[in-house]
Design a protein around this motif. Sequence first.
Motif, mmCIF file in Angstrom:
data_model
loop_
_atom_site.group_PDB
_atom_site.id
_atom_site.type_symbol
_atom_site.label_atom_id
_atom_site.label_comp_id
_atom_site.label_asym_id
_atom_site.label_seq_id
_atom_site.Cartn_x
_atom_site.Cartn_y
_atom_site.Cartn_z
ATOM 1 N N VAL A 103 0.856 -1.194 0.000
ATOM 2 C CA VAL A 103 0.000 0.000 0.000
ATOM 3 C C VAL A 103 0.888 1.238 0.000
ATOM 4 N N HIS A 104 0.785 1.998 -1.065
ATOM 5 C CA HIS A 104 1.559 3.229 -1.184
ATOM 6 C C HIS A 104 0.817 4.372 -0.499
ATOM 7 N N LEU A 105 1.473 5.523 -0.415
ATOM 8 C CA LEU A 105 0.893 6.680 0.237
ATOM 9 C C LEU A 105 -0.501 6.956 -0.325
ATOM 10 N N SER A 106 -1.493 6.954 0.544
ATOM 11 C CA SER A 106 -2.895 7.044 0.136
ATOM 12 C C SER A 106 -3.533 8.305 0.691
ATOM 13 N N TYR A 122 -0.996 2.479 15.683
ATOM 14 C CA TYR A 122 -0.445 1.386 14.867
ATOM 15 C C TYR A 122 -0.177 1.874 13.446
ATOM 16 N N LEU A 123 -1.154 2.523 12.836
ATOM 17 C CA LEU A 123 -0.956 3.019 11.468
ATOM 18 C C LEU A 123 0.176 4.037 11.396
ATOM 19 N N ALA A 129 6.294 2.221 9.233
ATOM 20 C CA ALA A 129 7.457 2.927 9.770
ATOM 21 C C ALA A 129 8.735 2.668 8.972
ATOM 22 N N GLN A 130 8.869 1.501 8.405
ATOM 23 C CA GLN A 130 10.067 1.171 7.636
ATOM 24 C C GLN A 130 10.043 1.741 6.223
ATOM 25 N N LYS A 131 8.861 2.132 5.750
ATOM 26 C CA LYS A 131 8.729 2.583 4.361
ATOM 27 C C LYS A 131 8.673 4.093 4.198
ATOM 28 N N ARG A 132 8.009 4.783 5.131
ATOM 29 C CA ARG A 132 7.791 6.217 4.974
ATOM 30 C C ARG A 132 7.383 6.810 6.322
ATOM 31 N N PRO A 133 7.476 8.127 6.447
ATOM 32 C CA PRO A 133 7.199 8.732 7.752
ATOM 33 C C PRO A 133 5.722 8.803 8.128
#
Length: 185
Positions: A103-106, A122-123, A129-133
């Motif tokens: 799931v990319h930035l939505s 959680y979200l 957390a490992q992919k984007r801020p």
Amino acid sequence: LPSRSCLLVFRGTANPENYAMTAASYLVPFNDRACPGCYASVGIKSVWDNKLGSSVVDALKASGCTPEATGTTTNKIFIAGHSLGGTLTTLAVYKLHLLGFDVHLSWSLSGARPGNTAFFNYLNRKAFAQKRPLPMWLVTYSNDLVPRWPANFGRLEHHVHFEPGPHALDSPEFCLTPSKATPAG
């Protein structure tokens, strides 16, 4: 968008059943070890669990999106929605991520809160957390009541917000925290 991806878009409220789903806002547990203490609005969660979730996954698969990318499929998806659709976007980001989709930035446009503080923690702090801020954009207007519904789900600071202000047109770049948005610079 990446050259191979799917876009999933949820519409806003369109009928009495949608209003009833939104109004059923008492919290029920996710019962998910990945998200301990996470609760969701019974209306939104039950619709996803009993019908919408499987329909969404089937539609994604029919479009060439599967949790495991192959030579002929992709697992990359973007999700967007407005109002009720924004609420479903937040839940779909969580559910489809757990199924293995990338799931990319939505974008949730004026969506209500589908879960409790533990869900948003959680979200915002674990799932991506490992992919984007941040997991997704939640775009609202300061006078819009929908993103503040229901009021008993905790404080608004657990959403990541961009709210247009007096300097919104000065710069397209914004500094974001889980509790506020300010123009960069």
